[in-house]
Design a protein around this motif. Structure first.
Motif, PDB file in Angstrom:
ATOM      1  N   GLN A  25      11.006  15.326 -35.620  1.00  0.00           N
ATOM      2  CA  GLN A  25       9.759  15.723 -36.277  1.00  0.00           C
ATOM      3  C   GLN A  25       8.805  14.537 -36.404  1.00  0.00           C
ATOM      4  OE1 GLN A  25      12.885  16.353 -37.335  1.00  0.00           O
ATOM      5  NE2 GLN A  25      12.939  18.007 -38.841  1.00  0.00           N
ATOM      6  N   CYS A  82       5.428  17.697 -45.609  1.00  0.00           N
ATOM      7  CA  CYS A  82       5.180  16.807 -46.754  1.00  0.00           C
ATOM      8  C   CYS A  82       4.350  15.607 -46.358  1.00  0.00           C
ATOM      9  CB  CYS A  82       6.486  16.367 -47.409  1.00  0.00           C
ATOM     10  SG  CYS A  82       7.425  15.111 -46.503  1.00  0.00           S
ATOM     11  N   MET A  86       6.574  17.732 -56.153  1.00  0.00           N
ATOM     12  CA  MET A  86       5.674  17.036 -55.221  1.00  0.00           C
ATOM     13  C   MET A  86       5.231  15.712 -55.830  1.00  0.00           C
ATOM     14  SD  MET A  86       4.857  19.332 -52.729  1.00  0.00           S
ATOM     15  CE  MET A  86       5.028  21.113 -52.534  1.00  0.00           C
ATOM     16  N   THR A  88       7.058  29.557 -50.255  1.00  0.00           N
ATOM     17  CA  THR A  88       7.965  28.557 -50.808  1.00  0.00           C
ATOM     18  C   THR A  88       9.200  28.327 -49.937  1.00  0.00           C
ATOM     19  OG1 THR A  88       8.912  30.278 -52.175  1.00  0.00           O
ATOM     20  CG2 THR A  88       7.220  28.904 -53.188  1.00  0.00           C
ATOM     21  N   GLY A  89       9.246  28.981 -48.789  1.00  0.00           N
ATOM     22  CA  GLY A  89      10.316  28.667 -47.841  1.00  0.00           C
ATOM     23  C   GLY A  89      10.212  27.245 -47.339  1.00  0.00           C
ATOM     24  N   ARG A 110      12.967  12.751 -55.945  1.00  0.00           N
ATOM     25  CA  ARG A 110      14.221  12.336 -55.325  1.00  0.00           C
ATOM     26  C   ARG A 110      14.709  11.023 -55.939  1.00  0.00           C
ATOM     27  NH1 ARG A 110      18.515  14.451 -53.677  1.00  0.00           N
ATOM     28  NH2 ARG A 110      17.181  16.046 -52.721  1.00  0.00           N
ATOM     29  N   ASP A 156      10.685  26.948 -56.928  1.00  0.00           N
ATOM     30  CA  ASP A 156       9.820  27.933 -56.271  1.00  0.00           C
ATOM     31  C   ASP A 156       9.165  28.866 -57.289  1.00  0.00           C
ATOM     32  OD1 ASP A 156      10.710  26.826 -53.908  1.00  0.00           O
ATOM     33  OD2 ASP A 156      12.243  28.337 -53.572  1.00  0.00           O
ATOM     34  N   LEU A 196      20.418  18.711 -51.605  1.00  0.00           N
ATOM     35  CA  LEU A 196      19.050  18.614 -51.073  1.00  0.00           C
ATOM     36  C   LEU A 196      18.004  19.111 -52.068  1.00  0.00           C
ATOM     37  CD1 LEU A 196      18.796  19.303 -47.271  1.00  0.00           C
ATOM     38  CD2 LEU A 196      18.928  17.179 -48.529  1.00  0.00           C
ATOM     39  N   ARG A 200      10.349  18.851 -62.658  1.00  0.00           N
ATOM     40  CA  ARG A 200      11.116  18.718 -61.420  1.00  0.00           C
ATOM     41  C   ARG A 200      11.308  17.244 -61.168  1.00  0.00           C
ATOM     42  NH1 ARG A 200      10.118  17.063 -56.372  1.00  0.00           N
ATOM     43  NH2 ARG A 200      10.980  18.179 -54.584  1.00  0.00           N
ATOM     44  N   ALA A 205       2.531  20.803 -47.221  1.00  0.00           N
ATOM     45  CA  ALA A 205       3.600  21.336 -48.079  1.00  0.00           C
ATOM     46  C   ALA A 205       3.010  21.897 -49.369  1.00  0.00           C
ATOM     47  CB  ALA A 205       4.623  20.250 -48.383  1.00  0.00           C
ATOM     48  N   GLU A 206       2.057  21.184 -49.941  1.00  0.00           N
ATOM     49  CA  GLU A 206       1.422  21.665 -51.178  1.00  0.00           C
ATOM     50  C   GLU A 206       0.639  22.938 -50.917  1.00  0.00           C
ATOM     51  OE1 GLU A 206       0.709  17.335 -53.375  1.00  0.00           O
ATOM     52  OE2 GLU A 206      -0.714  18.039 -51.880  1.00  0.00           O
ATOM     53  N   LYS A 216       1.875   7.589 -51.079  1.00  0.00           N
ATOM     54  CA  LYS A 216       2.602   8.246 -52.169  1.00  0.00           C
ATOM     55  C   LYS A 216       3.331   7.228 -53.028  1.00  0.00           C
ATOM     56  CE  LYS A 216       3.396  12.848 -50.219  1.00  0.00           C
ATOM     57  NZ  LYS A 216       4.372  13.883 -49.870  1.00  0.00           N
ATOM     58  N   GLY A 262      13.858  32.683 -46.035  1.00  0.00           N
ATOM     59  CA  GLY A 262      13.082  31.893 -46.986  1.00  0.00           C
ATOM     60  C   GLY A 262      12.822  32.627 -48.287  1.00  0.00           C
ATOM     61  N   PRO A 296      16.342  18.860 -55.485  1.00  0.00           N
ATOM     62  CA  PRO A 296      16.285  18.040 -56.696  1.00  0.00           C
ATOM     63  C   PRO A 296      16.369  18.921 -57.945  1.00  0.00           C
ATOM     64  CG  PRO A 296      14.463  17.524 -55.193  1.00  0.00           C
ATOM     65  CD  PRO A 296      15.086  18.798 -54.719  1.00  0.00           C
ATOM     66  N   ARG A 343       3.220  25.836 -50.342  1.00  0.00           N
ATOM     67  CA  ARG A 343       4.016  26.207 -51.518  1.00  0.00           C
ATOM     68  C   ARG A 343       3.160  26.655 -52.694  1.00  0.00           C
ATOM     69  NH1 ARG A 343       9.111  25.108 -52.276  1.00  0.00           N
ATOM     70  NH2 ARG A 343       8.780  24.653 -54.489  1.00  0.00           N
ATOM     71  N   PHE A 382      19.022  25.674 -48.786  1.00  0.00           N
ATOM     72  CA  PHE A 382      17.845  24.844 -49.058  1.00  0.00           C
ATOM     73  C   PHE A 382      17.322  24.175 -47.790  1.00  0.00           C
ATOM     74  CE2 PHE A 382      15.319  21.479 -51.054  1.00  0.00           C
ATOM     75  CZ  PHE A 382      14.744  22.163 -52.112  1.00  0.00           C
ATOM     76  N   CYS A 403      14.059  13.912 -45.081  1.00  0.00           N
ATOM     77  CA  CYS A 403      15.120  14.934 -45.097  1.00  0.00           C
ATOM     78  C   CYS A 403      14.896  16.128 -44.181  1.00  0.00           C
ATOM     79  CB  CYS A 403      15.382  15.420 -46.517  1.00  0.00           C
ATOM     80  SG  CYS A 403      14.163  16.585 -47.165  1.00  0.00           S
ATOM     81  N   GLY A 404      13.652  16.438 -43.840  1.00  0.00           N
ATOM     82  CA  GLY A 404      13.394  17.538 -42.910  1.00  0.00           C
ATOM     83  C   GLY A 404      13.341  18.916 -43.541  1.00  0.00           C
ATOM     84  N   LYS A 437      10.486  23.730 -48.073  1.00  0.00           N
ATOM     85  CA  LYS A 437      11.189  23.095 -49.191  1.00  0.00           C
ATOM     86  C   LYS A 437      10.829  21.628 -49.343  1.00  0.00           C
ATOM     87  CE  LYS A 437      13.354  26.697 -50.416  1.00  0.00           C
ATOM     88  NZ  LYS A 437      12.431  27.463 -51.257  1.00  0.00           N
ATOM     89  N   GLN A 438      10.957  21.149 -50.554  1.00  0.00           N
ATOM     90  CA  GLN A 438      10.703  19.740 -50.848  1.00  0.00           C
ATOM     91  C   GLN A 438      12.003  19.069 -51.263  1.00  0.00           C
ATOM     92  OE1 GLN A 438       7.197  18.171 -50.827  1.00  0.00           O
ATOM     93  NE2 GLN A 438       7.735  19.698 -49.313  1.00  0.00           N
ATOM     94  N   GLY A 439      12.629  18.376 -50.339  1.00  0.00           N
ATOM     95  CA  GLY A 439      13.877  17.693 -50.668  1.00  0.00           C
ATOM     96  C   GLY A 439      13.665  16.239 -51.030  1.00  0.00           C
ATOM     97  N   CYS A 440      12.595  15.640 -50.497  1.00  0.00           N
ATOM     98  CA  CYS A 440      12.387  14.213 -50.762  1.00  0.00           C
ATOM     99  C   CYS A 440      10.917  13.856 -50.891  1.00  0.00           C
ATOM    100  CB  CYS A 440      13.004  13.373 -49.640  1.00  0.00           C
ATOM    101  SG  CYS A 440      12.129  13.484 -48.067  1.00  0.00           S
ATOM    102  N   ASP A 441      10.047  14.622 -50.231  1.00  0.00           N
ATOM    103  CA  ASP A 441       8.607  14.380 -50.279  1.00  0.00           C
ATOM    104  C   ASP A 441       8.203  13.073 -49.605  1.00  0.00           C
ATOM    105  OD1 ASP A 441       6.582  16.047 -51.030  1.00  0.00           O
ATOM    106  OD2 ASP A 441       6.127  15.003 -52.885  1.00  0.00           O
ATOM    107  N   GLN A 442       9.097  12.518 -48.793  1.00  0.00           N
ATOM    108  CA  GLN A 442       8.836  11.214 -48.178  1.00  0.00           C
ATOM    109  C   GLN A 442       9.085  11.220 -46.673  1.00  0.00           C
ATOM    110  OE1 GLN A 442       8.209   8.119 -49.714  1.00  0.00           O
ATOM    111  NE2 GLN A 442       8.047   8.946 -51.765  1.00  0.00           N
ATOM    112  N   PHE A 484      14.460  29.335 -55.385  1.00  0.00           N
ATOM    113  CA  PHE A 484      15.075  28.245 -56.136  1.00  0.00           C
ATOM    114  C   PHE A 484      14.191  27.938 -57.349  1.00  0.00           C
ATOM    115  CE2 PHE A 484      16.417  27.870 -51.724  1.00  0.00           C
ATOM    116  CZ  PHE A 484      17.784  27.658 -51.842  1.00  0.00           C
TER     117      PHE A 484
END
Lengths: 337, 738, 166
Positions: free
Chosen positions: A108, C67, A1, C41-42, B266, B25, B183, B263, C31-32, A44, B18, B185, C35, C108, C52-53, C44-49, B22
């Motif tokens: 979204q 996010c 995060m 935790t389902g 991106r 997680d 996807l 972690r 998201a925080e 951010k 879910g 990181p 998670r 993911f 990515c969805g 997910k954080q792929g980009c945090d921006q 990972f």
């Protein structure tokens, strides 16, 4: 995060409370929060700073579409782009605005993002929309943390672009904005809302709230269209936007407005089109003449990359927009649907 | 579940609920969070690092720098040229310090307080410039200046072959770098137990190599190190070597006694990279009038970035892997990988061979045009046959390439489309082959490349212990299918344990498309061994009854039930020359693509309307998963063809290290992909199976390029085929069909 | 409801049917919260921006990006995550279809993809293949090429899918 910086929060329920909170706040420390799709990533990345957010989600008036005098429609600034794009009144009477709303980013993001936020979207530039680390490595720029422009190395004014979808069709539709502050309300045409400085491309005062966007009833015979270019079919910001409103009476053009966006800080309304089109049918020759005028008047910069390509596609995009206009129906017809 | 049926992937249940855990997680009591301090300069010596302010921040537990991890490392034993933390930064984003703190926010603030004094050095970004005598030296641990590796090999008499050709096409190509963009990181968690040693949980495709490097760099005995690899959220080669951040969490866990998680953001994933090498390729290819290919001359200059990574192998693959599926009578290669001050390149799906494949297949298309031959027909006339050796001496035991061509030709309605669609629309074809694992391991040893243990007991449950790496490509499904096939149990009775160096026997990892061939064969041998012993005591007809009955008889008669199996490669399939083992594989897969595109001649935008892909994987153990690999590969190739590029500012800064700027294709950019499986069987593969995970990517890019040529008459010899590049190539208007 | 700098704000949410009351700092993202605080935790954080969805969840039935969502801004909302899709141990039809069609590879993107699909089919139960493509355009998948994902959603939309997997 990537955690956000510490923030304070308030969630007023009326416009008066919002403008009072804005007036109390220290400019530069207070930011309005509606959908958060622009503000949160910018916080951010540290390109925007804020200590206090005023949430707009509880102000009912901002979430509503209201009928106004002379068949105008008032769209609350916090109406989401998703709702805007599927509202039957907007779809029927301001199809270019609805189309623009439906083209923004991704499903979204459209459900979160608001019309007001889209109008106030921070300008974009590939040397600016980056992390603090990245911008630091380049030494900052005119818009943030530096005094050099990486797009126009000799430039003194930021050339970041207005990459929102809705401004161009709103300008082409003649829309007005209703603004509020403790000093009272004011109205401004969308075209006059923008200012030619990428560092801050709109004229909203620090204590002002964008309350509503007023869409004036289209004149009979109005046709409108919106097209945009982006790299991918979704998610990306536009690299070029074109909106057009043409009023056709008895097969001849009575009025024409074409606005090209995502060039610089201000959406560009093409000049001199009346001489090319008014009094003539909107045929291939007129469309080509308008497209040629667009090429002469629009000069994309490298702020979003590929300046030469964007220059080359101005004309075809303008022509295609004029080829694919949709009728903006009169209010009676709309209500019959 | 049996081999070849469409029983769902057992891992899918965790994915859709879910429940898949990972690496990121996972949390552990008292866990600290680490953050790397990265260089803002493309090339700069660290003069001093003052961590006092960072260490004074409440909540900060440790700051480490180059001096704390002085041993160089690297996946290839001969080119260990990087440090976990650099004393000299070699690209923008090279890590030089690492901070551990109570939470992420504090770690970020502390990282910003680490004060680095830099001596900025001249940098070099282009490989040609890096090879010039006056170029700054990028990596002092490199043995030959700025050259990672240079390979010159010749087979047959090239000059005579080209001189005897009726047509010779010479062309040059520029393949842009691209990255994996899994996807998920990268994430690693170190845990230190003074009694048991070090455990590192990491998003790695190569637990075994990480195990070795952790032990070596942290100076621990190998039996004091455990690597756990949770399911990966995609790999594609981007997680297939040990990384500095994995060594850092190990070191920080040992120093602080606390679990430490790191972690990558991106943005940091883009700097970590190890993706597709940019290459400049010069090709000459000849043919006779009747469409027989003669000689091929291939020169490749490879942009390696700051570290070697797998570059030694890359340099061979860039030349060695164009010699099938089409037969050549002479071949000469000259490939060189140069260091530059950019994020290191490495293996991305189709390691080293996607770039020359693009160049080769477009050149074949040009040759077909020059000879006025249908490009499918030209390929057909040159197919290698099973049992033949390539010009560079690799033994091809099976090939279904001819079938692949037939399938895509038919499915795409090629004969009615090629050179016949209206201006702006076109079809293109390309073919390829790829390895099913490397014939020789990365470090010399005579132990098996993969091993499997099976445990069976009176419950009827079968547990498979395998060191193979599950990253979504279906390892567990593949192993489960083999066990079900051999032991007659239901899929629900099979439990697969992977990716834990304490629990699972060694497998060299999830790279080079080796897993079905190697772990599959190891599992097959273990299962057959077990079945044989059960049959001995429970009767040859034991499979006609519920297997648990036989297992009980066997456990009663034989005691605890288990079996091991292992696989190593045949040693008679490679070339008898220096380097002849690199690129050699127990088996090769084959692929053909047809792409259909529409080109907007006013905007330069290319839309891929459809991709037909036929892939010879020998035998599809799990057809649905094979289709998924074909579709995903074709998609990834499409992304490289049209959108993706690791591009850099003259300062060495990545132009857009975000998923927004990099631009992975969305649903709206991806056509329906028609995946067709060709099964001819391979004598070495388990049940005849070969790889399916990387091969099908290769032809995507040249098939799209050739389709664009068919559509509008332009040759795009540089990637990606962006609208700007296409429009520039269309201006002035070409002399294409109208 | 107003916080001075640094103070926490109490929010009430319904998460997968459970009432959740938490005091959060205003800068806490959904998201925080999901998670880190709720261990869901389902998400997910792929980009945090927002690019990515992968963090897509349903907020009052609408698929949104966790996010970019501030928890304080959605006080009172009903949240559905992938962990809440199963009912009494049975897979949701879309989950079953994803399993049956091989729509998940690494898994993911799967939770976010599923929630976008759930929202899409609630609004448009008979969505066409093109509508499905458009509805999932904000969810990136790096493994599948989307083919089997779209197949799975289309099968549910057409109502022609087989029995849910166990």
């Amino acid at each position: 995060m990537q955690p956000l910086p510490p923030l304070a929060w308030s969630a007023p329920t009326t416009i008066d409370e919002v403008v009072a909170a804005l007036a109390e706040g220290v400019p530069g420390e207070v930011r309005l929060h509606a959908g958060g799709t622009d503000l949160v990533p910018n916080l951010k990345r540290g390109v925007t700073s804020a200590r206090r957010l005023i949430g707009l989600g509880r102000v009912a008036e901002l979430q509503e579409l209201v009928d106004g005098p002379a068949d105008a429609l008032g769209v609350g600034a916090a109406v989401t782009l998703d709702d805007l794009g599927r509202d039957p009144r907007v779809v029927a009477r301001w199809p270019a605005v609805a189309e623009a709303a439906r083209q923004v980013a991704s499903p979204q993001l459209r459900r979160m993002a608001t019309l007001g936020g889209n109008l106030c979207l921070d300008t974009r530039c590939r040397f600016y929309d980056q992390s603090a680390f990245w911008r630091g490595a380049l030494g900052g720029c005119l818009k943030a943390d530096g005094d050099a422009c990486h797009v126009v190395p000799t430039g003194r004014k930021c050339v970041a672009a207005c990459c929102a979808d809705t401004p161009a069709p709103l300008i082409a539709a003649g829309a007005e904005l209703e603004l509020a502050s403790v000093r009272g309300p004011r109205r401004v045409h969308v075209a006059d809302f923008f200012a030619g400085d990428g560092a801050r491309n709109h004229t909203l005062a620090p204590d002002e709230l964008l309350v509503r966007v007023w869409l004036p009833a289209p004149a009979p015979g109005t046709r409108a269209g919106y097209q945009r270019l982006r790299r991918r079919g979704a998610i990306d910001f536009p690299l070029l936007t074109v909106a057009a409103t043409v009023v056709v009476e008895r097969d001849v053009v009575r009025a024409v407005t074409v606005v090209v966006g995502a060039l610089g800080a201000v959406p560009r309304r093409l000049r001199g089109l009346d001489a090319l089109a008014v009094g003539r049918p909107l045929d291939a020759a007129v469309r080509a003449a308008i497209a040629a005028a667009a090429t002469r008047q629009c000069h994309p910069l490298d702020n979003l990359g590929d300046a030469a390509w964007r220059q080359a596609v101005v004309a075809p995009l303008v022509r295609r927009t004029l080829e694919a206009l949709e009728p903006a129906t009169a209010p009676d017809a709309a209500s019959l649907r | 579940m049996t081999i070849g049926d469409r029983t769902p992937n057992p891992r899918a249940y965790d994915a859709v609920t879910g429940r898949t855990r990972f690496a990121d997680d996972l949390t552990f009591p008292g866990m600290l969070h680490a953050r790397l301090v990265r260089s803002p300069h493309a090339h700069a010596r660290v003069v001093a690092i003052d961590a006092a302010a960072a260490l004074a921040l409440p909540g900060v537990h440790a700051v480490i720098t180059a001096a704390d991890l002085p041993t160089p490392f690297g996946v290839i034993p001969w080119t260990q040229d990087e440090h976990a933390l650099a004393a000299k930064a070699r690209f923008v984003g090279d890590p030089v310090a690492c901070v551990a703190a109570v939470d992420e926010q504090t770690a970020i603030r502390a990282a910003a307080l680490v004060d680095v004094t830099w001596e900025v050095l001249p940098h070099v970004l282009e490989p040609a410039a890096a090879l010039a005598p006056e170029a700054p030296r990028v990596n002092e641990l490199a043995k030959h200046g700025n050259v990672t590796k240079s390979v010159q090999l010749a087979f047959g008499d090239l000059d005579a072959a080209l001189a005897g050709s009726d047509a010779v096409v010479a062309a040059s190509y520029d393949f842009a770098g691209s990255t994996h963009a899994a996807l998920e990181p990268h994430c690693a968690i170190g845990q230190w137990d003074p009694a048991g040693g070090l455990t590192v949980v990491s998003t790695t495709q190569v637990p075994h190599y990480l195990h070795r490097e952790l032990a070596r760099v942290l100076e621990l005995a190998e039996d004091r190190v455990r690597v756990i690899q949770p399911p990966l959220g995609g790999g594609f080669g981007g997680k297939s070597e040990p990384f500095g951040h994995e060594l850092c969490v190990g070191k920080l866990a040992m120093m602080t006694g606390r679990p430490v998680k790191l972690r990558l953001t991106r943005e940091e994933v883009f700097y970590t990279h190890r993706g597709r090498h940019p290459m400049h390729l010069d090709v000459r290819l000849g043919a006779t009038r009747d469409g027989r290919l003669t000689g091929c001359d291939l020169r490749v200059l490879i942009d390696g970035g700051a570290y070697a990574s797998f570059g030694l192998v890359t340099t061979y693959y860039a030349g060695q892997l164009v010699t099938a599926p089409l037969r050549l009578s002479a071949f000469r290669l000259d490939t060189t990988r140069a260091y530059t001050n950019k994020p290191p390149c490495g293996p991305k799906r189709g390691h080293g061979s996607v770039q020359p494949r693009f160049a080769f297949e477009v050149t074949v298309d040009r040759l077909a045009e020059a000879l006025d031959l249908d490009p499918i027909e030209l390929r057909r006339r040159n197919c290698l046959e099973a049992g033949e050796r390539t010009i560079n001496e690799f033994l091809v035991r099976s090939t279904g390439f001819r079938d692949c061509l037939d399938r895509v030709e038919r499915a795409s309605d090629w004969k009615r489309k090629h050179r016949q669609l209206p201006f702006g629309r076109g079809v293109g074809v390309a073919g390829s082959f790829y390895i099913s694992g490397t014939n020789y391991p990365i470090y010399p040893n005579e132990m098996p490349q993969s091993a499997v243990q099976l445990k069976v007991d009176r419950s009827g449950k079968v547990t498979v212990f395998s060191g193979a790496c599950e990253m979504g490509q279906g390892v567990e499904a593949m192993l489960t299918a083999i066990v079900c096939e051999e032991l007659g149990v239901a899929p629900g009775a099979v439990r697969v344990v992977t990716g834990d160096t304490d629990l699972t026997p060694v497998d060299l990892g999830g790279y080079s498309s080796r897993t079905t061939m190697m772990a599959g064969n190891a599992c097959l041998r273990a299962a057959r061994d077990l079945a044989a012993r059960v049959a001995e005591v429970a009767g040859a007809d034991w499979r006609t009854r519920p297997p648990v009955e036989a297992f009980r008889v066997a456990e009663a008669r034989l005691g605890a039930l288990g079996a091991v199996g292992s696989y190593d490669t045949p040693k008679d399939v490679h070339g008898a020359y220096r380097g002849g083992t690199i690129g050699a594989s127990p088996a090769y897969s084959f692929t053909a693509h047809v792409a259909e595109v529409t080109v907007d001649v006013e905007t330069g935008q290319v839309r891929v309307d459809r991709l037909w892909v036929a892939h010879d994987c020998g035998r599809a153990l799990r057809p649905q998963i094979v289709e998924g690999q074909i579709e995903g590969s074709a998609y990834m190739g499409l992304g490289e063809a049209l959108f993706e590029e690791q591009a850099f500012h003259p300062s060495g800064l990545h132009r857009g290290p975000s998923l927004l700027d990099y631009g992975l294709p969305t649903t709206l950019d991806t056509p329906d992909i028609v995946a067709m499986i060709v099964e001819g069987g391979d004598p070495e593969g388990p049940y005849g199976a070969k790889e399916a995970g990387e091969g099908p990517l290769h032809p995507s890019i040249p098939a799209i390029a050739n389709a664009i040529h068919d559509a509008v008459g332009i040759r795009l010899d540089a990637l990606p085929f962006s609208p700007a590049r296409v429009l520039a190539a269309l201006t002035p208007r070409p002399t294409g069909r109208s | 409801m107003r916080s001075s700098d640094g103070s926490l704000i109490e929010v009430h949410l319904t998460v997968n049917g459970d009432a959740v009351r938490r005091a959060v700092p205003p800068e806490r993202t959904l998201a925080e919260l999901l998670r880190e605080d709720l261990l869901l935790t389902g998400c997910k954080q792929g980009c945090d921006q927002g690019d990515c969805g992968a963090c897509t969840v349903l907020v009052d039935g609408r698929a949104q990006l966790a996010c970019l969502t501030l928890v304080v801004a959605i006080d009172g909302a009903t949240i559905e995550t992938v962990e809440g899709l199963q009912q009494r141990g049975r897979l949701h039809p879309l989950q079953a279809a994803f399993v049956a069609h091989g729509a998940a590879q690494c898994g993911f993107c799967t939770p976010g993809m599923l929630l976008s699909a759930v929202a899409l089919l609630r609004a448009s139960p008979r969505a066409s293949r093109d509508e499905i493509r458009a509805g999932l355009a904000g969810n990136l998948c790096r493994c599948t090429g989307y083919v089997k994902i779209i197949d799975a959603v289309e099968a549910v939309a057409r109502g022609d899918d087989e029995e849910p997997a166990p």
